[in-house]
Design a protein around this motif. Structure first.
Motif, PDB file in Angstrom:
ATOM      1  N   LEU A   1     -58.295 -40.273   5.061  1.00  0.00           N
ATOM      2  CA  LEU A   1     -58.091 -41.280   4.019  1.00  0.00           C
ATOM      3  C   LEU A   1     -57.147 -42.325   4.590  1.00  0.00           C
ATOM      4  O   LEU A   1     -56.161 -41.984   5.238  1.00  0.00           O
ATOM      5  CB  LEU A   1     -57.459 -40.664   2.772  1.00  0.00           C
ATOM      6  CG  LEU A   1     -58.305 -39.690   1.956  1.00  0.00           C
ATOM      7  CD1 LEU A   1     -57.467 -39.120   0.815  1.00  0.00           C
ATOM      8  CD2 LEU A   1     -59.534 -40.386   1.404  1.00  0.00           C
TER       9      LEU A   1
ATOM     10  N   TRP B   1     -55.230 -46.160   3.617  1.00  0.00           N
ATOM     11  CA  TRP B   1     -55.017 -47.290   2.707  1.00  0.00           C
ATOM     12  C   TRP B   1     -53.806 -48.079   3.135  1.00  0.00           C
ATOM     13  O   TRP B   1     -52.956 -47.594   3.880  1.00  0.00           O
ATOM     14  CB  TRP B   1     -54.919 -46.834   1.254  1.00  0.00           C
ATOM     15  CG  TRP B   1     -53.745 -45.999   0.873  1.00  0.00           C
ATOM     16  CD1 TRP B   1     -52.583 -46.444   0.331  1.00  0.00           C
ATOM     17  CD2 TRP B   1     -53.617 -44.574   0.974  1.00  0.00           C
ATOM     18  NE1 TRP B   1     -51.743 -45.392   0.088  1.00  0.00           N
ATOM     19  CE2 TRP B   1     -52.352 -44.230   0.476  1.00  0.00           C
ATOM     20  CE3 TRP B   1     -54.453 -43.560   1.431  1.00  0.00           C
ATOM     21  CZ2 TRP B   1     -51.880 -42.929   0.424  1.00  0.00           C
ATOM     22  CZ3 TRP B   1     -53.990 -42.255   1.387  1.00  0.00           C
ATOM     23  CH2 TRP B   1     -52.724 -41.949   0.890  1.00  0.00           C
ATOM     24  N   GLU B   2     -53.785 -49.326   2.632  1.00  0.00           N
ATOM     25  CA  GLU B   2     -52.716 -50.256   3.026  1.00  0.00           C
ATOM     26  C   GLU B   2     -51.910 -50.588   1.787  1.00  0.00           C
ATOM     27  O   GLU B   2     -52.482 -50.982   0.766  1.00  0.00           O
ATOM     28  CB  GLU B   2     -53.323 -51.530   3.608  1.00  0.00           C
ATOM     29  CG  GLU B   2     -52.290 -52.460   4.200  1.00  0.00           C
ATOM     30  CD  GLU B   2     -52.913 -53.713   4.781  1.00  0.00           C
ATOM     31  OE1 GLU B   2     -54.102 -53.974   4.503  1.00  0.00           O
ATOM     32  OE2 GLU B   2     -52.205 -54.430   5.495  1.00  0.00           O
TER      33      GLU B   2
ATOM     34  N   GLY C   1     -53.097 -50.513  -1.937  1.00  0.00           N
ATOM     35  CA  GLY C   1     -54.559 -50.569  -2.040  1.00  0.00           C
ATOM     36  C   GLY C   1     -55.185 -49.218  -2.328  1.00  0.00           C
ATOM     37  O   GLY C   1     -54.508 -48.192  -2.312  1.00  0.00           O
ATOM     38  N   ALA C   2     -56.481 -49.216  -2.608  1.00  0.00           N
ATOM     39  CA  ALA C   2     -57.220 -47.975  -2.886  1.00  0.00           C
ATOM     40  C   ALA C   2     -57.528 -47.269  -1.563  1.00  0.00           C
ATOM     41  O   ALA C   2     -57.841 -47.924  -0.581  1.00  0.00           O
ATOM     42  CB  ALA C   2     -58.515 -48.311  -3.615  1.00  0.00           C
ATOM     43  N   PRO C   3     -57.430 -45.921  -1.553  1.00  0.00           N
ATOM     44  CA  PRO C   3     -57.712 -45.185  -0.313  1.00  0.00           C
ATOM     45  C   PRO C   3     -59.174 -45.326   0.089  1.00  0.00           C
ATOM     46  O   PRO C   3     -60.066 -45.288  -0.756  1.00  0.00           O
ATOM     47  CB  PRO C   3     -57.399 -43.736  -0.682  1.00  0.00           C
ATOM     48  CG  PRO C   3     -56.587 -43.806  -1.916  1.00  0.00           C
ATOM     49  CD  PRO C   3     -56.982 -45.054  -2.631  1.00  0.00           C
ATOM     50  N   GLU C   4     -59.366 -45.527   1.383  1.00  0.00           N
ATOM     51  CA  GLU C   4     -60.712 -45.601   1.939  1.00  0.00           C
ATOM     52  C   GLU C   4     -60.998 -44.288   2.640  1.00  0.00           C
ATOM     53  O   GLU C   4     -60.168 -43.791   3.392  1.00  0.00           O
ATOM     54  CB  GLU C   4     -60.766 -46.729   2.967  1.00  0.00           C
ATOM     55  CG  GLU C   4     -61.873 -47.729   2.719  1.00  0.00           C
ATOM     56  CD  GLU C   4     -61.830 -48.819   3.774  1.00  0.00           C
ATOM     57  OE1 GLU C   4     -62.466 -48.634   4.822  1.00  0.00           O
ATOM     58  OE2 GLU C   4     -61.114 -49.822   3.555  1.00  0.00           O
TER      59      GLU C   4
ATOM     60  N   TYR D   1     -50.067 -49.105   7.167  1.00  0.00           N
ATOM     61  CA  TYR D   1     -51.035 -48.255   6.472  1.00  0.00           C
ATOM     62  C   TYR D   1     -50.473 -46.854   6.258  1.00  0.00           C
ATOM     63  O   TYR D   1     -49.503 -46.460   6.904  1.00  0.00           O
ATOM     64  CB  TYR D   1     -52.313 -48.120   7.301  1.00  0.00           C
ATOM     65  CG  TYR D   1     -53.027 -49.416   7.594  1.00  0.00           C
ATOM     66  CD1 TYR D   1     -54.084 -49.833   6.796  1.00  0.00           C
ATOM     67  CD2 TYR D   1     -52.637 -50.211   8.672  1.00  0.00           C
ATOM     68  CE1 TYR D   1     -54.751 -51.008   7.069  1.00  0.00           C
ATOM     69  CE2 TYR D   1     -53.299 -51.397   8.955  1.00  0.00           C
ATOM     70  CZ  TYR D   1     -54.350 -51.797   8.149  1.00  0.00           C
ATOM     71  OH  TYR D   1     -55.017 -52.949   8.417  1.00  0.00           O
TER      72      TYR D   1
END
Ligand SMILES: *[C@@H]1O[C@H](CO)[C@@H](O)[C@H](O)[C@H]1NC(C)=O
Length: 239
Positions: free
Chosen positions: A116, A118-119, A122-125, A148
């Motif tokens: 996972l 995210w920055e 932001g929403a986790p990618e 991040y």
């Protein structure tokens, strides 16, 4: 005559059987011994298993394939979600916007991992699923100067490992990824752009000083500045 030949034949059959019986007997014993030895008399050996090694074959498969029995680290129940993996080294290649992430397996049965990323807020990618032998993955497309958070998640049939950084606990607040599944990835500004900036500033400074010098001398010589002859003329005036 018939009786004696019969007797001879019987004797021959009997003797020809004896060696076979003798040959069979030790083998049968050996087989029994082979089955018993690993369980009882051989000293216990740890399997060649490293929970942090990339492409590590699961320990129970090593046990099955090996010529000798070996011991595996204990695992939690397969009926429970895995414990979180431990994030290891995060190596950032700022020029390419990449980072290599390593981790160690938890002491739990794992079917797959994923990352996972995210920055800031932001929403986790979620990254692609990785099989249970994988301990290393690459993050791509990181922005220069970006900050991040990256976490490793392990999953099995019963569920997935917890992600403390998503539950409000900071990732590795006690100085880097100590023992948790999460860590920070700080991408420095592009080194090349820094070099370019330095070269640019240097060139501008050099141009400026050259210009200043040229302007200074040209102006003095061409305009026939009146100050120059004066020092030569002074001594006589002073005397
Ligand atoms: C697991 O994934 C790695 C990397 O993609 C691959 O090299 C390896 O063969 C896979 N192993 C299994 C058992 O699928």
């Amino acid at each position: 005559m018939l009786g004696s030949s019969c007797l001879l034949w019987l004797l021959a059959v009997a003797f020809s059987l004896v060696p076979r019986v003798q040959a069979l007997a030790p083998q049968a014993l050996e087989e029994e011994e082979e089955q018993e030895i690993p369980q009882s008399t051989l000293p216990a050996v740890l399997c060649d298993y490293d929970s942090c090694r990339h492409l590590q074959v699961p320990c129970h498969e090593l046990q099955r394939a090996g010529p000798r029995a070996c011991l595996c680290p204990g695992l939690s129940s397969a009926a429970q979600p895995p414990a979180p993996p431990r994030l290891g080294e995060v190596r950032v290649v700022a020029e390419d916007g990449r980072a290599e992430v390593r981790w160690c397996a938890p002491s739990s049965p794992v079917l797959q991992y994923w990352l996972l990323l995210w920055e800031g807020g932001g929403a986790p990618e979620m990254g692609p699923p990785l099989n249970s032998t994988v301990r290393r993955a690459e993050l791509e497309g990181l922005k220069p100067g970006g900050a991040y958070v990256v976490c490793v998640v392990a999953a099995n049939a019963a569920g997935e490992s917890s992600v403390p950084a998503l539950d409000g606990e900071g990732p590795g607040d006690a100085g880097g990824p100590a023992f948790g599944p999460c860590g920070r990835v700080s991408v420095p500004p592009r080194p090349r752009s820094l070099v370019h900036a330095a070269v640019g500033v240097g060139a501008a400074l050099a141009l400026l000083s050259c210009g200043a010098l040229v302007w200074h001398f040209c102006l003095r010589q061409r305009c026939g500045c009146p100050r120059r002859p004066r020092p030569a003329a002074r001594p006589p005036a002073g005397l």
